[in-house]
Design an enzyme around this catalytic site. Structure first.
Site, mmCIF file in Angstrom:
data_model
loop_
_atom_site.group_PDB
_atom_site.id
_atom_site.type_symbol
_atom_site.label_atom_id
_atom_site.label_comp_id
_atom_site.label_asym_id
_atom_site.label_seq_id
_atom_site.Cartn_x
_atom_site.Cartn_y
_atom_site.Cartn_z
ATOM 1 N N ASN A 94 -16.582 -41.552 -24.303
ATOM 2 C CA ASN A 94 -17.360 -42.487 -23.297
ATOM 3 C C ASN A 94 -16.960 -42.438 -21.762
ATOM 4 O OD1 ASN A 94 -18.301 -44.959 -22.485
ATOM 5 N ND2 ASN A 94 -16.720 -46.256 -23.491
ATOM 6 N N LYS A 152 -18.395 -44.087 -19.622
ATOM 7 C CA LYS A 152 -18.413 -45.373 -18.782
ATOM 8 C C LYS A 152 -19.176 -45.214 -17.733
ATOM 9 C CE LYS A 152 -13.944 -46.711 -20.556
ATOM 10 N NZ LYS A 152 -12.805 -47.626 -20.559
ATOM 11 N N HIS A 198 -18.444 -52.755 -27.302
ATOM 12 C CA HIS A 198 -17.183 -52.181 -26.588
ATOM 13 C C HIS A 198 -16.668 -53.548 -25.847
ATOM 14 C CE1 HIS A 198 -14.765 -50.180 -23.477
ATOM 15 N NE2 HIS A 198 -15.000 -49.311 -24.356
ATOM 16 N N GLU A 216 -15.565 -53.761 -22.963
ATOM 17 C CA GLU A 216 -16.159 -53.926 -21.633
ATOM 18 C C GLU A 216 -17.318 -54.782 -21.569
ATOM 19 O OE1 GLU A 216 -15.478 -50.001 -20.206
ATOM 20 O OE2 GLU A 216 -13.123 -50.182 -20.288
ATOM 21 N N GLU A 246 -10.182 -50.443 -30.974
ATOM 22 C CA GLU A 246 -9.725 -50.477 -29.779
ATOM 23 C C GLU A 246 -8.989 -51.684 -29.325
ATOM 24 O OE1 GLU A 246 -12.060 -46.971 -27.406
ATOM 25 O OE2 GLU A 246 -13.150 -49.041 -27.228
ATOM 26 N N GLY A 270 -7.428 -47.759 -21.075
ATOM 27 C CA GLY A 270 -7.404 -47.218 -19.528
ATOM 28 C C GLY A 270 -5.867 -47.800 -19.112
ATOM 29 N N SER A 275 -6.371 -45.163 -24.700
ATOM 30 C CA SER A 275 -5.308 -44.178 -24.100
ATOM 31 C C SER A 275 -5.226 -42.993 -24.779
ATOM 32 C CB SER A 275 -4.106 -44.664 -23.562
ATOM 33 O OG SER A 275 -4.556 -45.693 -22.421
HETATM 34 C C1 PEP Z 1 -12.375 -46.802 -24.030
HETATM 35 O O1 PEP Z 1 -12.996 -47.255 -23.119
HETATM 36 O O2 PEP Z 1 -13.370 -46.768 -25.091
HETATM 37 C C2 PEP Z 1 -11.463 -45.969 -24.113
HETATM 38 C C3 PEP Z 1 -10.697 -45.965 -25.280
HETATM 39 O O3 PEP Z 1 -10.728 -45.925 -22.964
HETATM 40 P P1 PEP Z 1 -9.395 -45.096 -22.442
HETATM 41 O O4 PEP Z 1 -9.330 -43.802 -23.328
HETATM 42 O O5 PEP Z 1 -9.431 -44.555 -20.978
HETATM 43 O O6 PEP Z 1 -8.289 -45.880 -22.779
#
Ligand code: PEP
Length: 254
Positions: free
Chosen positions: A10, A12, A96, A98, A168, A174, A214
């Site tokens: 992703n 973003k 998601h 976000e 998640e 992040g 992450s």
């Molecule tokens: C995400 O936003 O779906 C995600 C898992 O981000 P990150 O890998 O940067 O934690």
């Protein structure tokens, strides 16, 4: 039969057309297709049509980060799931954290979006997960059950096979903090059991449940080695071909 493993990057709201092209070229260069593995790139919306061309001569799949819950019509600024499929997307994310946070998308709106996506011929990856406060307050299990349950209450059974789930934990997105493989496995098992209670054993057995938060080359192998972790949704580490390729390779050796 073993469940499919999905590794999805992703991007973003990152990368311009040149950087996106270079990233896909880099992923393709190091990518050896494997029978049970699907790799998905999920660029920002304005790059989707371009990326459809960049992936054409490869086995990489294309996804979108969100979509409208309507098929078409007077919805200024929204993106039709039907159009995404026509442009070459196979997947779309729904819910998601976000989007849930920045745009106040409710569980019901996420379910409506997922429904529109599968009706348009896309596969949906429904994201769920708790904040640190929710985990500490012990309300995370119920929150995740509600986020997942409404999907099966909203989608007609003929579409249940088009659903994947991404767990998640918001505190791991992040932040560099990853759920430990044991913590992640525990939630993935709970999600699979909940899917079974909503949609039956066959759907639960065959649904891919991805972990996100992450994920990187150094932790991917152990996470992907858990019995109920069927892939990864990757943010930061999907922006560099080497980093993303390491995650893909972690599946190959697990
Ligand atoms: C995400 O936003 O779906 C995600 C898992 O981000 P990150 O890998 O940067 O934690």
């Amino acid at each position: 039969m073993a469940r499919k493993c999905i590794i999805a990057g992703n991007w973003k709201m990152n990368l311009d057309p040149d950087q996106g092209f270079e990233l896909i070229e880099g992923i393709k260069a190091g990518f050896k297709p494997k029978a049970n593995l699907e790799v998905v790139v999920i660029p920002p919306m304005p790059l989707v049509a371009l990326a459809a061309h960049w992936v054409t001569d490869s086995t990489l799949s294309l996804g979108a980060q969100t979509s409208s819950s309507f098929r078409d019509g007077a919805h200024t600024g929204d993106t039709s799931p039907e159009l995404l499929r026509i442009l070459g997307c196979r997947y779309a994310l729904s819910g998601h954290s976000e989007r849930r946070g920045d745009h106040h998308e409710s569980d019901a709106q996420v379910a409506a979006q997922a429904k529109a996506q599968v009706e348009a011929g896309l596969k949906t990856i429904v994201c769920c997960g708790e904040s640190l406060q929710e985990r500490e307050a012990g309300v995370h299990i119920n929150k995740i059950k509600n986020q997942i349950g409404i999907i099966y209450d909203t989608l007609p059974p003929e579409y249940w096979g088009e659903v994947s789930i991404a767990y998640e934990p918001i505190w791991a997105i992040g932040t560099g903090k990853t759920a430990s493989p044991v913590q992640a496995q525990e939630i993935h098992k709970m999600i699979r059991d909940h899917i079974e209670s909503k949609a039956g054993a066959q759907v639960a057995r065959s649904t891919a449940i991805l972990y996100g938060g992450s994920v990187k080359g150094s932790n991917a192998k152990e996470l992907l080695g858990q019995p109920d972790i069927d892939g990864a949704l990757v943010g930061g580490a999907s922006l560099k071909a080497d980093d993303f390729s390491q995650i893909i390779q972690a599946y190959e050796v697990s």
